[in-house]
Design an enzyme around this catalytic site. Sequence first.
Site, PDB file in Angstrom:
ATOM      1  N   ASP A  20       1.216 -18.342 -14.957  1.00 48.57           N
ATOM      2  CA  ASP A  20       1.221 -19.781 -14.711  1.00 48.57           C
ATOM      3  C   ASP A  20       1.472 -20.568 -15.989  1.00 48.57           C
ATOM      4  OD1 ASP A  20       1.094 -20.322 -12.013  1.00 48.57           O
ATOM      5  OD2 ASP A  20      -1.074 -20.062 -11.900  1.00 48.57           O
ATOM      6  N   CYS A  23      -4.401 -11.752 -19.297  1.00 45.54           N
ATOM      7  CA  CYS A  23      -4.399 -11.046 -18.005  1.00 45.54           C
ATOM      8  C   CYS A  23      -3.118 -11.277 -17.214  1.00 45.54           C
ATOM      9  CB  CYS A  23      -5.602 -11.455 -17.166  1.00 45.54           C
ATOM     10  SG  CYS A  23      -5.688 -13.210 -16.786  1.00 45.54           S
ATOM     11  N   GLU A  44      -4.146 -21.405 -18.537  1.00 48.31           N
ATOM     12  CA  GLU A  44      -2.856 -21.293 -17.864  1.00 48.31           C
ATOM     13  C   GLU A  44      -2.212 -22.652 -17.631  1.00 48.31           C
ATOM     14  OE1 GLU A  44      -3.579 -19.315 -14.126  1.00 48.31           O
ATOM     15  OE2 GLU A  44      -5.504 -20.333 -13.878  1.00 48.31           O
ATOM     16  N   HIS A  59       0.810  -1.209   0.000  1.00 47.32           N
ATOM     17  CA  HIS A  59       0.000   0.000   0.000  1.00 47.32           C
ATOM     18  C   HIS A  59       0.846   1.263   0.000  1.00 47.32           C
ATOM     19  CE1 HIS A  59      -3.998  -1.971   1.097  1.00 47.32           C
ATOM     20  NE2 HIS A  59      -4.188  -1.266   0.012  1.00 47.32           N
TER      21      HIS A  59
END
Length: 591
Positions: free
Chosen positions: A465, A512, A441, A199
């Site tokens: 992956d 993605c 994947e 963060h």
Amino acid sequence: MSVEPPSKATEVLRGIAGSPGVAIGKVVVFGQSRAHCPRRTIGPGEIDAEVVRFEEAVARAQRDLREMSQRLTERSAEASILEAYVLMTGDPVLAEAVRHQIQKEKRAAEWAVAEASDVIAKRLGALDDPYLSERSHDVLFIGDRILRAFGTTAPEQQNLRLDGPSIVVAHDLSPADTAAMINQPVVGFVTEVGTRTSHTAIMARALEIPAVVGVTDALKRISGGDLVVVDGLRGSVLVGPQPRELDEARARGERHTALSRELSVSRDREATTQDGVRVTLRANVELPAEAILARDHGAEGIGLYRTEFLYIDRSLPPTEDQQFEIFRAVVETMRPMPVTLRTFDIGGDKFISSLKLPPEMNPMLGLRAVRLALSQPEVFLEHLRAMVRASAYGEVKIMIPMIASLSELRQVRVLLEQAIEQVKARGLPCADEIPLGIMVEVPAAAVLVDLFAQEASFMSLGTNDLVQYTLAVDRTSRSLAYLASSFDPAILRLIRSVVRAGEGWSCPVSICGAMASDPLAAVLLVGLGMRDFSMEAAAIPEIKEALRRVTLVEAEAVAREALRFGTSDEVEHCVAEAFAPRLYDLLTGER
């Protein structure tokens, strides 16, 4: 005759580029220590009162964070991160752990909070997954906010009052810490811990303040008042820079600022190639607050929302209502743009306590993702019902990770249909149609892609992956990192076959994985036929700009040439030779 002493050599500290840009300033050490708590045991008659004290402290901590968030009304991204902390402060996992400490261990509320947050943070910090490991710092921050809300701890460090451009150096910084510095002349951050997904880094990027995180022993090697250069492009910190280095840093900073200004002006434009071919860019997100960041960076929806973090380190799975509220928040934030919810990818290197997993010799090849989901149908049905209910509030797609066989897809479809029937039977609203897609994947899915394209509503390439399983390389291994290349010819051929199958059977295909956020790789992917990308939100403006500088004809020509090579080095050289000169500023972060 006096002789000037030789100037002290510049010390260069290495870390991780957390937020891009170059900053110069004097160091201010932010040495906030953790709130002290009394270690007091309690008697049986005090248990209920201590639980109430804990609940009241949580409410006060949430109120304080909300007030801070409301002061940032003109900074929606930063305020959204603080709102995420409000949700985390009321996290039922932490609450359950604190109550256990009070009721079973007979610890006073303050001690219970400190102990529970430490235990959860240690478990998360031990994970191999970088994102989950970073969440350990969030747990400690939340524990600290609650401890301070009891009012029995030492007063919190006063807000900084800075006289000029300052670099804040700390062990770590919470979003609340950084938010408190917004009106101060802070030009850079340096922390000893953190990664790009922490963060601290996310907040720094939202504030557009250069940051270098993960700098080992920064507090021992940098002192208050030191002049430093924070290079958030190269991930370095220069302590005591020489005049020549200062001039170079200023020039690099100005070039980066010019580039950022150009990208921010054009980020709301459509992503098209130079010859007008349209490409869709969506965002990968993991927390509700990141949905707002995605929208602010020009994302056209969410192509991957990771849901497994709802299940981490719990004695019981999250309830359907808890999941639904989070999914609805994300869907409403992005409406009318689509949100693809990925069902939980748990197992492998992701620790989970709410589902009892057997120990395995090789968990990455074991009971994880869809395999685990199908072995726990009641838990999975609850997960699916929450997603189905969220579909009433915007466009929702559901994606299944780690699919390796058609039977798995078919079993999930049966459960999804059952979940839809159960939601409707309760009289709850949902969408008339919810597309069900798969992640490609596992090599088996890529080999059988023509069959999957006939049954799935869409397919998304998870290259992280896919690289790991195709090349038999552990992607968390530093010693083997040189082998885990998404430019490997085997990966490119699998991508091409998936794209072709999608075209042949009118099944939309997206990507993605991390490959999508690399400017050179993105251009190559367009050449291979990819038209739908999902990536880290911060990368979207850069990828839009990269695509605008090339034509489809050029990208396709380079893709054809790249497919003829036999090694990843040859492919990278081919793509870089063709496009690196015109993408130089995007690759280096400076105009």
